[in-house]
Design an enzyme around this catalytic site. Sequence first.
Site, PDB file in Angstrom:
ATOM      1  CB  VAL A  69      31.641  35.974  33.691  1.00 17.79           C
ATOM      2  CG1 VAL A  69      31.003  34.937  34.352  1.00 17.79           C
ATOM      3  CG2 VAL A  69      31.717  36.971  34.735  1.00 17.79           C
ATOM      4  CE1 TYR A 159      26.507  45.499  41.586  1.00 14.29           C
ATOM      5  CE2 TYR A 159      24.995  47.174  42.344  1.00 14.29           C
ATOM      6  CZ  TYR A 159      25.530  45.625  42.063  1.00 14.29           C
ATOM      7  OH  TYR A 159      24.581  44.818  42.569  1.00 14.29           O
TER       8      TYR A 159
HETATM    9  N1  LIG Z   1      23.298  41.271  47.511  1.00 12.90           N
HETATM   10  C1  LIG Z   1      22.424  42.167  47.059  1.00 12.90           C
HETATM   11  O1  LIG Z   1      21.752  43.069  47.681  1.00 12.90           O
HETATM   12  C2  LIG Z   1      22.360  42.249  45.630  1.00 12.90           C
HETATM   13  C3  LIG Z   1      21.165  43.201  45.248  1.00 12.90           C
HETATM   14  C4  LIG Z   1      20.998  43.479  43.704  1.00 12.90           C
HETATM   15  C5  LIG Z   1      21.835  42.783  43.065  1.00 12.90           C
HETATM   16  N2  LIG Z   1      22.771  41.917  43.361  1.00 12.90           N
HETATM   17  C6  LIG Z   1      23.331  41.050  42.464  1.00 12.90           C
HETATM   18  O2  LIG Z   1      23.188  39.721  42.629  1.00 12.90           O
HETATM   19  C7  LIG Z   1      24.295  38.901  41.909  1.00 12.90           C
HETATM   20  C8  LIG Z   1      24.903  38.063  43.090  1.00 12.90           C
HETATM   21  O3  LIG Z   1      25.199  38.831  44.375  1.00 12.90           O
HETATM   22  P1  LIG Z   1      25.660  38.245  45.657  1.00 12.90           P
HETATM   23  O4  LIG Z   1      24.886  39.400  46.606  1.00 12.90           O
HETATM   24  O5  LIG Z   1      25.236  36.767  45.943  1.00 12.90           O
HETATM   25  O6  LIG Z   1      26.992  38.283  45.785  1.00 12.90           O
HETATM   26  P2  LIG Z   1      28.323  37.467  46.185  1.00 12.90           P
HETATM   27  O7  LIG Z   1      29.638  38.219  46.392  1.00 12.90           O
HETATM   28  O8  LIG Z   1      27.902  36.892  47.531  1.00 12.90           O
HETATM   29  O9  LIG Z   1      28.431  36.336  44.990  1.00 12.90           O
HETATM   30  C9  LIG Z   1      28.877  36.766  44.179  1.00 12.90           C
HETATM   31  C10 LIG Z   1      29.671  35.362  43.236  1.00 12.90           C
HETATM   32  O10 LIG Z   1      30.166  35.554  42.087  1.00 12.90           O
HETATM   33  C11 LIG Z   1      31.528  35.293  41.902  1.00 12.90           C
HETATM   34  N3  LIG Z   1      32.184  36.255  41.018  1.00 12.90           N
HETATM   35  C12 LIG Z   1      32.758  37.432  41.149  1.00 12.90           C
HETATM   36  N4  LIG Z   1      33.433  37.725  40.106  1.00 12.90           N
HETATM   37  C13 LIG Z   1      33.356  36.765  39.441  1.00 12.90           C
HETATM   38  C14 LIG Z   1      33.960  36.523  38.168  1.00 12.90           C
HETATM   39  N5  LIG Z   1      34.846  37.309  37.389  1.00 12.90           N
HETATM   40  N6  LIG Z   1      33.638  35.369  37.252  1.00 12.90           N
HETATM   41  C15 LIG Z   1      32.733  34.326  37.966  1.00 12.90           C
HETATM   42  N7  LIG Z   1      32.358  34.646  39.185  1.00 12.90           N
HETATM   43  C16 LIG Z   1      32.592  35.750  39.701  1.00 12.90           C
HETATM   44  C17 LIG Z   1      31.904  35.551  43.274  1.00 12.90           C
HETATM   45  O11 LIG Z   1      33.039  34.735  43.467  1.00 12.90           O
HETATM   46  C18 LIG Z   1      30.925  34.750  44.273  1.00 12.90           C
HETATM   47  O12 LIG Z   1      30.849  33.605  44.448  1.00 12.90           O
HETATM   48  C19 LIG Z   1      25.388  40.164  41.682  1.00 12.90           C
HETATM   49  O13 LIG Z   1      25.240  40.230  40.399  1.00 12.90           O
HETATM   50  C20 LIG Z   1      25.009  41.185  42.253  1.00 12.90           C
HETATM   51  O14 LIG Z   1      25.126  42.334  41.882  1.00 12.90           O
HETATM   52  C21 LIG Z   1      23.015  41.686  44.792  1.00 12.90           C
END
Ligand SMILES: NC(=O)c1ccc[n+]([C@@H]2O[C@H](COP(=O)([O-])OP(=O)(O)OC[C@H]3O[C@@H](n4cnc5c(N)ncnc54)[C@H](O)[C@@H]3O)[C@@H](O)[C@H]2O)c1
Length: 253
Positions: A69, A159
């Site tokens: 992305v 972040y």
């Molecule tokens: N897990 C939490 O507690 C939490 C809390 C708040 C926000 N978030 C947000 O939720 C979203 C998903 O997080 P998650 O916990 O499922 O994380 P995760 O690491 O399990 O999944 C993230 C996914 O994004 C993909 N990714 C990474 N870089 C990329 C790129 N450059 N282009 C396309 N895809 C890419 C990864 O390969 C992975 O499949 C993120 O934006 C994260 O910041 C997560």
Amino acid sequence: MENVFSELKGKTVLVTGSGRGIGKSIAEHFAAVGANIVITDIDEATAATTATEIADRYKVQTLSVVSDVSDEASVDALFAKISETFATLDVLVNNAGITMDGLFIRMKTEQWKKVIDINLTGTYLCSQRASNIMRKQRSGVMINISSIVAMGNPGQANYSASKAGLLGLTRTLAKELAPMGIRVNAVTPGFIHTPMTDKIPEKRREEMVSHIPLGRMGKPEDIAKAILFLATNSLSGYITGAVLEISGGLTGL
Ligand SMILES: NC(=O)c1ccc[n+]([C@@H]2O[C@H](COP(=O)([O-])OP(=O)(O)OC[C@H]3O[C@@H](n4cnc5c(N)ncnc54)[C@H](O)[C@@H]3O)[C@@H](O)[C@H]2O)c1
């Protein structure tokens, strides 16, 4: 209110970073109500497996595209494939995101840029291309996955800045795109059980859970259900520019 999600049947939904974690759960929830899904991830193996799993289980059309992305050419190629495959793009969920934590005084510029490029610029790139399709349709919904860390958290300056930036972007796009029939909202998840939070040491995780009023970590489906609500015009058609916190009551870390 019977089958409130029936309007999503046959719609096209793009979820970035949907090979695993929260993005995968969001994709599954949309597929469960009959939407066709574009699974895109930088990780080829998880994108392909998830797309096949979802197509088999929910009998919907899926398209798996490997894309980064943060890379403009890669995002252009992703949208070209979407336009070749589907007649519309109805929902964009900007979910792809990473952490590269470290104390601010020792943070490398590389570490800063990488997180901003993926979390914030990636959302800009995908939203701009999606808005070009949606404005011609005069309909569409975008949902950005921010975080409660937008409020600030030690060790996460990069972040936190990226996730706070998403809130400004959400509110601005909501205002600019409303006349074109496009709604734009954000969610701020708290502490959700995914591979991203699996990296946090057990002791620190337990300590964080002790601060959550509802007494547990969130599950990916807790986020996915709220996203379905925000994507459904009959439920949330008057909501745009809003930020929905989904954190079990945790307001800071
Ligand atoms: N897990 C939490 O507690 C939490 C809390 C708040 C926000 N978030 C947000 O939720 C979203 C998903 O997080 P998650 O916990 O499922 O994380 P995760 O690491 O399990 O999944 C993230 C996914 O994004 C993909 N990714 C990474 N870089 C990329 C790129 N450059 N282009 C396309 N895809 C890419 C990864 O390969 C992975 O499949 C993120 O934006 C994260 O910041 C997560």
